[in-house]
Design a protein around this motif. Sequence first.
Motif, PDB file in Angstrom:
ATOM      1  N   ILE A  17       0.921  -1.041  -0.058  1.00 20.60           N
ATOM      2  CA  ILE A  17      -0.409  -0.187  -0.088  1.00 20.60           C
ATOM      3  C   ILE A  17       1.087   1.245  -0.571  1.00 20.60           C
ATOM      4  O   ILE A  17       0.775   2.259   0.048  1.00 20.60           O
ATOM      5  CB  ILE A  17      -0.457   0.090   0.973  1.00 20.60           C
ATOM      6  N   ARG A  69      -5.126   0.698   0.524  1.00 18.32           N
ATOM      7  CA  ARG A  69      -4.339   1.227  -0.903  1.00 18.32           C
ATOM      8  C   ARG A  69      -5.791   2.303  -1.302  1.00 18.32           C
ATOM      9  O   ARG A  69      -4.740   3.824  -1.175  1.00 18.32           O
ATOM     10  CB  ARG A  69      -4.752   0.412  -2.306  1.00 18.32           C
ATOM     11  N   ARG A  72      -4.981   4.947   2.221  1.00 16.09           N
ATOM     12  CA  ARG A  72      -3.725   5.164   1.581  1.00 16.09           C
ATOM     13  C   ARG A  72      -3.529   6.624   1.134  1.00 16.09           C
ATOM     14  O   ARG A  72      -3.232   7.707   1.587  1.00 16.09           O
ATOM     15  CB  ARG A  72      -2.546   4.003   1.526  1.00 16.09           C
TER      16      ARG A  72
END
Length: 121
Positions: A17, A69, A72
């Motif tokens: 990520i 992901r 993030r």
Amino acid sequence: TASVVSELQLEFAAGSIELDKKTIDDIELLLPALKQTRGGFIEVEGYADNEPLKRDSPYSSNMDLSARRAVRVAEWLIKNGVPARKVRTFSYGDSHIWRSDEIGSNRRVVIKLASDRIRND
């Protein structure tokens, strides 16, 4: 109604990520437009490929990986001035596999700027 006026696809390393320098540079190109959007929103979509996760992976599934992901990237956008109320995250895991000729990998996040107006300040 809002429509997608810009889209950016960011690739990730397998099982990761982390935002590398190239990914951040790519996001920064779109950042001014993302900060200036009015009357719309920013969709951050996370994806993963259908490869099994490594045994020691910190993620419980490819869906978890794709969600992290997206989060993030959304956190990075908010930290860098995009209003949190404008950001929406979605995760698709490995359920939306893209054809290989469209993008090199399904390990990605797609940022979509959906707006009917952009400020011209």
